[in-house]
Write a protein that holds these residues in place. Sequence first.
Motif, PDB file in Angstrom:
ATOM      1  N   UNK A  28      10.190  -3.488 -10.846  1.00 20.47           N
ATOM      2  CA  UNK A  28       9.394  -2.221 -10.508  1.00 20.47           C
ATOM      3  C   UNK A  28      10.422  -1.373  -9.641  1.00 20.47           C
ATOM      4  N   UNK A  29      11.703  -1.985  -9.424  1.00 19.23           N
ATOM      5  CA  UNK A  29      12.789  -1.042  -8.581  1.00 19.23           C
ATOM      6  C   UNK A  29      12.486  -0.922  -7.227  1.00 19.23           C
ATOM      7  N   UNK A  30      11.883  -2.146  -6.548  1.00 23.72           N
ATOM      8  CA  UNK A  30      11.570  -1.848  -5.215  1.00 23.72           C
ATOM      9  C   UNK A  30      12.724  -2.724  -4.458  1.00 23.72           C
ATOM     10  N   UNK A  31      12.971  -1.860  -3.412  1.00 24.53           N
ATOM     11  CA  UNK A  31      14.288  -2.485  -2.549  1.00 24.53           C
ATOM     12  C   UNK A  31      13.501  -3.438  -1.584  1.00 24.53           C
ATOM     13  N   UNK A  32      13.685  -4.801  -1.833  1.00 18.95           N
ATOM     14  CA  UNK A  32      13.284  -5.705  -1.035  1.00 18.95           C
ATOM     15  C   UNK A  32      14.164  -6.163   0.008  1.00 18.95           C
ATOM     16  N   UNK A  33      13.396  -6.289   1.137  1.00 19.56           N
ATOM     17  CA  UNK A  33      14.196  -7.000   2.522  1.00 19.56           C
ATOM     18  C   UNK A  33      13.082  -8.157   2.907  1.00 19.56           C
ATOM     19  N   UNK A  34      13.716  -9.302   2.953  1.00 25.48           N
ATOM     20  CA  UNK A  34      12.804 -10.756   3.111  1.00 25.48           C
ATOM     21  C   UNK A  34      13.340 -11.341   4.238  1.00 25.48           C
ATOM     22  N   UNK A  35      12.251 -11.591   5.192  1.00 25.52           N
ATOM     23  CA  UNK A  35      12.334 -12.655   6.156  1.00 25.52           C
ATOM     24  C   UNK A  35      12.092 -14.255   5.545  1.00 25.52           C
ATOM     25  N   UNK A  36      13.090 -15.065   5.494  1.00 25.51           N
ATOM     26  CA  UNK A  36      12.765 -16.252   4.866  1.00 25.51           C
ATOM     27  C   UNK A  36      11.982 -17.324   5.616  1.00 25.51           C
ATOM     28  N   UNK A  37      10.750 -17.591   5.016  1.00 23.79           N
ATOM     29  CA  UNK A  37       9.845 -18.570   5.917  1.00 23.79           C
ATOM     30  C   UNK A  37       9.903 -19.953   5.401  1.00 23.79           C
ATOM     31  N   UNK A  38       9.452 -20.717   6.271  1.00 26.59           N
ATOM     32  CA  UNK A  38       9.482 -22.413   5.835  1.00 26.59           C
ATOM     33  C   UNK A  38       8.130 -22.357   5.553  1.00 26.59           C
ATOM     34  N   UNK A  39       7.221 -21.570   5.503  1.00 24.39           N
ATOM     35  CA  UNK A  39       5.775 -21.765   5.341  1.00 24.39           C
ATOM     36  C   UNK A  39       5.655 -21.074   3.686  1.00 24.39           C
ATOM     37  N   UNK A  40       4.603 -21.800   2.974  1.00 22.25           N
ATOM     38  CA  UNK A  40       4.427 -21.158   1.625  1.00 22.25           C
ATOM     39  C   UNK A  40       4.021 -19.695   1.665  1.00 22.25           C
ATOM     40  N   UNK A  41       4.330 -19.203   0.631  1.00 16.20           N
ATOM     41  CA  UNK A  41       4.243 -17.886   0.510  1.00 16.20           C
ATOM     42  C   UNK A  41       2.486 -17.421   0.394  1.00 16.20           C
ATOM     43  N   UNK A  42       2.090 -16.353   1.087  1.00 13.64           N
ATOM     44  CA  UNK A  42       0.642 -16.036   1.320  1.00 13.64           C
ATOM     45  C   UNK A  42      -0.060 -16.103   0.026  1.00 13.64           C
ATOM     46  N   UNK A  43      -1.451 -16.544   0.053  1.00 14.09           N
ATOM     47  CA  UNK A  43      -2.377 -16.466  -1.002  1.00 14.09           C
ATOM     48  C   UNK A  43      -3.616 -15.774  -0.550  1.00 14.09           C
ATOM     49  N   UNK A  44      -4.378 -15.477  -1.800  1.00 13.58           N
ATOM     50  CA  UNK A  44      -5.671 -14.900  -1.355  1.00 13.58           C
ATOM     51  C   UNK A  44      -6.730 -15.331  -2.603  1.00 13.58           C
ATOM     52  N   UNK A  45      -8.004 -15.798  -1.999  1.00  9.98           N
ATOM     53  CA  UNK A  45      -8.994 -16.128  -3.110  1.00  9.98           C
ATOM     54  C   UNK A  45      -9.667 -14.988  -3.173  1.00  9.98           C
ATOM     55  N   UNK A  46     -10.261 -14.476  -4.332  1.00  8.25           N
ATOM     56  CA  UNK A  46     -10.805 -13.218  -4.681  1.00  8.25           C
ATOM     57  C   UNK A  46     -12.034 -13.447  -5.745  1.00  8.25           C
ATOM     58  N   UNK A  47     -13.112 -13.043  -5.204  1.00 12.95           N
ATOM     59  CA  UNK A  47     -14.311 -12.913  -6.320  1.00 12.95           C
ATOM     60  C   UNK A  47     -14.540 -11.469  -6.726  1.00 12.95           C
ATOM     61  N   UNK A  48     -14.669 -11.337  -8.075  1.00 10.37           N
ATOM     62  CA  UNK A  48     -15.173 -10.058  -8.496  1.00 10.37           C
ATOM     63  C   UNK A  48     -16.585 -10.133  -9.359  1.00 10.37           C
ATOM     64  N   UNK A  49     -17.355  -9.072  -9.006  1.00  9.80           N
ATOM     65  CA  UNK A  49     -18.652  -9.204  -9.682  1.00  9.80           C
ATOM     66  C   UNK A  49     -18.823  -8.128 -11.022  1.00  9.80           C
TER      67      UNK A  49
END
Length: 316
Positions: free
Chosen positions: A76-97
Amino acid sequence: MSRVVVVGSFNVDHVWNCASLPRRGETLSGHYHTGPGGKGFNQAVASARAGVETGFLCALGDDDGGRQARALAEADGIALRVHESLHPTGTAGIYVDEAGHNTIVIGAGANGDLSASWVSRQAQALAGARVLLSQLESPLDSVLEAMRLARAGGTTTMLNPAPANAQCLRELLAAADVLTPNETEFAALLERHTSHRIDSETIASTADAQLHKLCRTLLPRGTVVITLGAAGAFVSHREDLLRGDDTPFYRVAADKVQPVDTTGAGDAFNGALAAAYAQGQGRAFAEHVRFANRYAGLSTEQVGAAQAMPRLAVAG
């Protein structure tokens, strides 16, 4: 140089579409899919797909989720600047009705490692933008540092105080030029930071003059945009800073849409508003809000969060 810089979260979304949202102790059958999300990334994708050069500051793990974020940002042409983490990348659990309503649980993971000291080293990127957009899925001291650095460099600061259950410090409000709560978030901010109380379900029907007064109490020096879902948006400016508008407060109606998934609608609105404002700062603010309303409405007609962001050119 990016015109919009977003500081915030990236999550891998795990989504279940169900006939109704699960109640306590209930097990339901549903259809599962996964995709990119996180309020920060959703907003960055919205800004970029609205046709504006966009940067994204975030923290990622060394895993499939982090690699997915990098690949999608590049696409998408987004200029990414990343802080490298030792933890897993974030997650989300979503329910949609079936009506498109949702409930969400977030596992911060790497997002919790986005440190203020790392953000402080991104001062040049922040100061060079026209708009900084932040949310509350990252450490609050890091969000505050980004906003302070951006404002010091002449950048307009936009704060989306979401999710509603996150704390929003008074210092964050003071650092915001534009505040964009939904009804639930606005009611929570009023209760936390003022002596006023309002039922979130009555905000859309509250008289404009009264709503403007509450907005001025909450954010005396800035602009407040309350997103009202199908009822559109309410805008309240400081009397001597109308951002090109003719009146200090007004409503903008929502477009009629056929929603199938509202998961990223608020993020779509914020990313599109930041993009429109950065691209056309000589236009009336109301034009930017109308564009953001249209953009958010279109996003609800697709399934997903970041993936549902429409590809449109910024227009008033």
